[in-house]
Design a protein around this motif. Sequence first.
Motif: not given
Length: 93
Positions: A25-51
């Motif tokens: 899952q790819v989620v954008v929330r409050d200006g942050t991009l998060s990459l999540l595994r299928s079980d919901g565990a966080l792979i990585d995240s960063a502010p959108l302006d740093a991506v």
Amino acid sequence: MPEPDFSVLGVRIERWTRSLTRAGQVVVRDGTLSLLRSDGALIDSAPLDAVTTGRPWFAGDGRLVARLNGTRYSLTVPEPGDGLLETLRGTHG
């Protein structure tokens, strides 16, 4: 937890030649991009302006390369028209 600004399910997320998830899952929330595994565990995240994003010349419509915190991820969306590519291209593509 507040609703995400944008979310896409079923995204294949790879780091180099290693598949991290086929149904992530790819989620954008409050200006942050998060990459999540299928079980919901966080792979990585960063502010959108740093991506940074780009589209490999050899890739089809549903592929995108995103760099978060210096790590390159290949994202393949199940349906190219889902809006993810357009959302992320607005970063530093």
